[in-house]
Design a protein around this motif. Structure first.
Motif, PDB file in Angstrom:
ATOM      1  N   GLY B  51       0.842  -1.191   0.000  1.00 14.59           N
ATOM      2  CA  GLY B  51       0.000   0.000   0.000  1.00 14.59           C
ATOM      3  C   GLY B  51       0.876   1.239   0.000  1.00 14.59           C
ATOM      4  N   PHE B  54       2.618   1.513  -3.343  1.00 16.81           N
ATOM      5  CA  PHE B  54       1.747   2.003  -4.401  1.00 16.81           C
ATOM      6  C   PHE B  54       1.537   3.508  -4.301  1.00 16.81           C
ATOM      7  CE2 PHE B  54      -0.046  -2.431  -4.609  1.00 16.81           C
ATOM      8  CZ  PHE B  54       0.494  -2.678  -5.853  1.00 16.81           C
ATOM      9  N   ARG B  55       1.631   4.018  -3.076  1.00 18.98           N
ATOM     10  CA  ARG B  55       1.411   5.448  -2.891  1.00 18.98           C
ATOM     11  C   ARG B  55       2.424   6.256  -3.695  1.00 18.98           C
ATOM     12  NH1 ARG B  55      -1.704   6.104  -3.661  1.00 18.98           N
ATOM     13  NH2 ARG B  55      -2.318   3.974  -3.870  1.00 18.98           N
ATOM     14  N   ASN B  60      -4.827   8.109  -5.230  1.00 18.64           N
ATOM     15  CA  ASN B  60      -5.821   7.108  -5.574  1.00 18.64           C
ATOM     16  C   ASN B  60      -7.243   7.585  -5.262  1.00 18.64           C
ATOM     17  OD1 ASN B  60      -5.388   6.984  -2.868  1.00 18.64           O
ATOM     18  ND2 ASN B  60      -4.983   4.795  -2.789  1.00 18.64           N
ATOM     19  N   SER B 319      -3.386   5.082   2.020  1.00 21.08           N
ATOM     20  CA  SER B 319      -2.878   3.719   2.110  1.00 21.08           C
ATOM     21  C   SER B 319      -3.996   2.837   2.637  1.00 21.08           C
ATOM     22  CB  SER B 319      -1.677   3.694   3.048  1.00 21.08           C
ATOM     23  OG  SER B 319      -1.149   2.420   3.095  1.00 21.08           O
ATOM     24  N   SER B 321      -6.925  -0.619   1.318  1.00 21.83           N
ATOM     25  CA  SER B 321      -7.355  -1.558   0.285  1.00 21.83           C
ATOM     26  C   SER B 321      -8.448  -0.909  -0.555  1.00 21.83           C
ATOM     27  CB  SER B 321      -7.882  -2.828   0.928  1.00 21.83           C
ATOM     28  OG  SER B 321      -9.073  -2.545   1.607  1.00 21.83           O
ATOM     29  N   VAL B 347      -5.617   3.244 -10.591  1.00 23.79           N
ATOM     30  CA  VAL B 347      -4.626   2.957  -9.558  1.00 23.79           C
ATOM     31  C   VAL B 347      -5.141   1.896  -8.590  1.00 23.79           C
ATOM     32  CG1 VAL B 347      -3.338   3.938  -7.640  1.00 23.79           C
ATOM     33  CG2 VAL B 347      -3.616   5.248  -9.748  1.00 23.79           C
ATOM     34  N   THR B 348      -6.369   2.084  -8.100  1.00 23.00           N
ATOM     35  CA  THR B 348      -6.863   1.158  -7.079  1.00 23.00           C
ATOM     36  C   THR B 348      -7.017  -0.251  -7.630  1.00 23.00           C
ATOM     37  OG1 THR B 348      -9.125   1.806  -7.589  1.00 23.00           O
ATOM     38  CG2 THR B 348      -8.058   2.933  -5.772  1.00 23.00           C
ATOM     39  N   SER B 350      -5.345  -1.751 -10.149  1.00 22.21           N
ATOM     40  CA  SER B 350      -4.077  -2.442 -10.364  1.00 22.21           C
ATOM     41  C   SER B 350      -3.441  -2.776  -9.022  1.00 22.21           C
ATOM     42  CB  SER B 350      -3.138  -1.598 -11.220  1.00 22.21           C
ATOM     43  OG  SER B 350      -2.896  -0.377 -10.608  1.00 22.21           O
ATOM     44  N   GLU B 351      -3.650  -1.906  -8.034  1.00 22.32           N
ATOM     45  CA  GLU B 351      -3.141  -2.201  -6.699  1.00 22.32           C
ATOM     46  C   GLU B 351      -3.723  -3.498  -6.193  1.00 22.32           C
ATOM     47  OE1 GLU B 351      -2.850   2.121  -4.646  1.00 22.32           O
ATOM     48  OE2 GLU B 351      -3.342   0.422  -3.383  1.00 22.32           O
ATOM     49  N   LEU B 355      -1.610  -6.883  -5.410  1.00 16.99           N
ATOM     50  CA  LEU B 355      -1.615  -7.363  -4.025  1.00 16.99           C
ATOM     51  C   LEU B 355      -2.052  -8.812  -3.958  1.00 16.99           C
ATOM     52  CD1 LEU B 355      -3.030  -4.824  -1.469  1.00 16.99           C
ATOM     53  CD2 LEU B 355      -0.829  -5.943  -1.573  1.00 16.99           C
TER      54      LEU B 355
END
Lengths: 225, 485
Positions: B51, B54-55, B60, B319, B321, B347-348, B350-351, B355
């Motif tokens: 998380g 990814f930031r 996001n 940060s 889910s 973004v969210t 692909s995160e 994950l």
């Protein structure tokens, strides 16, 4: 009164008759030696008397109970309760001290009691060596610990397999003296041996040959030396 | 001495006095347990770790004004308060406008923002020079810098022209509800007539005053005193149609001038003058994106220039889910009547998928390590059993039941598991910490639950691994001790 009686006992491995129709009896309190060359069936007889093997045929009465047909679990119980074993190779648990080795026998039998175990070591003259590991003891000392271990649970029968086979003469005499003491106290002793001197210490010698009882010798001089 | 104490004495003596042998068994459990504890720690921590990772790819979540609401610092802060402070990485506000560089006859998109927050929400921004730290310092996009040839340390004079804000109100002369308008028009003989009108909430004229002192006294000059003329405007909406107005007879020109002045009147509040400020270029921004065509200045400077604290958008880096983000977005939408939240799905999503793959991978590796550890421990224990054949035979000859033999070996296995578990928890945490620091560049917290969990797992593995060796131990024939081998 007989403690042990073998009636027509045979043990057959394939073609080989390790024991062939053997009949012997041992009275309560008696000290008996079993002699014979290798291959005569000594070990097989020892295993059967020691409740570690069963005969192919025949009856084995130990203290009036036929042990020839018992399950191995039951045999373990009988061995634990009635028999004290002494081996040629001493066989101690290597990572336990002398007193702990004696206590192992108590542990499986009933209750470990360190005081009693130390007393037993005292009887074999090793009280001050009680905290030593087997590797720190001589062969004679190890065998004396094994004697202490064999007698700790007051067995009716002490079964010794070549107990002096790996000992020098001094230690052999100590062990035989211990046997004599046990005999005086009324313990039944069966000693399997090659050694005529050890056999002569007993009241009676049974000689095995080719799986049969060849002869029995009564020691006329018993108790006189 | 009780049987239990003797049991413990035998088990511990077996491990402590046979160090070299049991060390191998302990090592295999300990190492397995270490890797497991480490992996589990990472597994648990991966979402947090990733998380945070990814930031660095940007915001996001976006906060935007609702259709009839305004986004400003107050409403932004209120919305931010609904997000847990420890998961909010950064929130960068943006207010866009056009600024002119009159000396070069250039016009740029300018963004007022908070440079501290920009560095958190857009860590990929690369600045040559420094981020502005003081008032009147700006960040210039590379594209602009190249076009007009400015460098770090250069001065730039920027001008804001009224009416260039994208907000409503400027185009129609600022006839906003509740505003005050003033205007002027030519009257009789070229003299100027001035009017001031205030609008009510429906943008209708609430009151009107006129200054006709340049007109003929008693005639045009007296029009403001004509109540029936002045009061007829009340309730009218702008622009006023001349045919709806009853003019004062004899003062037609002045009356018409008042209507004209009204129709050209603009809000005094929006009648703001252009503002020019001198800026110093603190840094040149390279992003590879459209930001290179922007000029960035602080929100304070932006406010000084435009006189407005209006924000267009705020970029949030959170940060959390994907599920949590949606919850936060919903919460903001519900709790605020002026601000709405939108997720940057690109973004969210692909995160979430990365994950999922990563945790799946760690899980798989954990499983394999678990299996390997069991095989290793089992092999070691089997070796231990065959090494101790004589001892086991002796114990059985001395009257040990199969149950006793099982209990003793299981006891040793569990004791090894206990030691291995403690070792695993401690070393595993160190391992996870090292991985975390080297791979993710951040440290992890010690999970207090790790110790009991590692011990439990390690003891279970040890016990399971002992099952087969124990079966072999139980099968040993006690008679072997008599054979004089």
């Amino acid at each position: 009164m007989s403690l042990l009686e073998l009636k027509n006992v045979s043990k057959i491995y394939g073609e080989l008759k390790a024991l062939d129709n053997v009949n012997i009896h041992v009275d309560q309190g008696e000290w008996v030696a079993i002699m014979g060359p290798s291959g005569s069936g000594k070990s097989t007889m020892m295993n059967i008397i020691g409740c570690m093997d069963k005969p192919t045929s025949g009856e084995v009465l130990l203290d009036g109970v036929d042990i020839s047909k018992e399950s191995s679990r039951k045999l373990t119980d009988i061995r634990r309760d009635k028999i004290g074993l002494i081996f040629q190779q001493f066989h101690m648990v290597g990572y336990l001290t002398a007193v702990e080795n004696v206590m192992v026998s108590q542990y499986y039998h009933s209750m470990p009691d360190e005081e009693e175990a130390l007393e037993a070591l005292g009887r074999v003259g090793l009280r001050e060596r009680a905290r030593h590991l087997p590797s720190q003891l001589s062969g004679g000392e190890q065998q004396r610990v094994c004697v202490a271990r064999a007698l700790i649970n007051h067995p009716e029968l002490i079964l010794a397999d070549e107990p002096t086979g790996n000992l020098d003469e001094a230690n052999e005499n100590i062990v035989l003296d211990l046997f004599a003491q046990l005999h005086k106290e009324g313990t039944t002793l069966i000693v399997v041996t090659h050694d005529p001197e050890v056999a002569e210490a007993a009241q009676r010698t049974i000689v095995l040959e080719h799986g049969r009882v060849a002869r029995e010798i009564i020691n006329e001089n018993f108790g006189k030396s | 001495m009780t049987k239990r104490r003797m049991f413990l004495r035998m088990v511990t003596a077996s491990l402590l006095r046979r160090r070299s042998r049991m060390l191998i068994a302990l090592l295999s459990i300990g190492i397995g347990s270490t890797i497991l504890a480490g992996l589990v720690t990472i597994y648990v921590d991966v979402p947090r770790q990733m998380g945070a990772q990814f930031r660095s790819y940007g915001a996001n979540m976006l906060l935007l004004p609702k259709e009839d609401g305004t986004l400003n610092r107050e409403s932004l802060q209120a919305a931010l308060n609904t997000i847990p402070a420890d998961s909010l990485v950064g929130a960068a506000p943006y207010c866009y406008t056009r600024l002119d560089m009159t000396s070069r006859q250039q016009s740029f998109t300018a963004a007022g923002t908070d440079f501290d927050q920009i560095q958190k929400t857009s860590p990929y921004f690369s600045v040559e020079g420094n981020y502005p730290a003081k008032s009147r310092e700006i960040l210039v996009g590379r594209e602009i810098a190249e076009t007009i040839g400015v460098k770090t340390g250069s001065d730039m004079v920027l001008t804001w022209q009224p009416g260039t804000t994208s907000g409503s109100g400027a185009a129609d002369g600022g006839r906003l509800p509740g505003s005050v308008l003033s205007g002027q028009a030519e009257g009789f003989g070229g003299g100027m007539v001035y009017v001031t009108a205030s609008l009510d909430k429906e943008s209708r004229i609430a009151s009107l005053t006129a200054d006709t002192s340049s007109q003929t006294p008693e005639i045009g000059g007296a029009v403001p005193e004509n109540e029936s003329f002045m009061e007829q405007f009340a309730g009218m909406t702008l622009p006023v149609r001349p045919e709806d107005v009853d003019v004062v007879s004899g003062a037609t020109v002045t009356s018409t001038a008042i209507v004209n002045a009204l129709n050209t009147a603009v809000a005094t509040t929006t009648a703001v003058r252009p503002k020019t400020l001198n800026f110093n270029v603190a840094g040149i921004l390279t992003t590879g994106g459209e930001e290179e065509g922007y000029v960035f200045l602080s929100l304070e400077d932006m406010e000084t220039m435009t006189g407005s604290d209006r924000l267009d958008v705020a970029e949030l880096s959170i940060s959390a889910s994907a599920g949590q983000l949606e919850e936060y977005a919903e919460l903001i939408g519900e709790s605020s009547d002026s601000v709405q939240a939108r997720l940057v799905k690109r973004v969210t999503r692909s995160e979430a998928s990365v994950l999922e793959k990563l945790t799946g991978l760690v899980f798989l590796v954990t499983l394999v390590v678990l299996l390997l550890t069991m095989i290793c421990v089992s092999t070691t224990m089997t070796a231990v059993v065959s090494e101790r054949r004589r001892e086991i035979g002796l114990r059985k000859a001395l009257g040990a039941s199969d149950g006793s033999i099982r209990a003793e070996f299981l006891g040793e296995g569990l004791f090894l598991g206990l030691l291995g578990g403690v070792m695993g928890a401690v070393l595993g945490f160190a391992f996870a910490q090292a991985v975390s620091v080297h791979v993710f560049g951040s440290s992890i917290m010690f999970q207090p639950l790790l110790l009991p969990a590692a011990i439990l797992v390690s003891m279970t593995i040890a016990a399971l691994s002992c099952l087969l060796p124990i079966r072999r131990a139980v099968a040993i024939d006690p008679a072997l001790v008599l054979k004089g081998e």
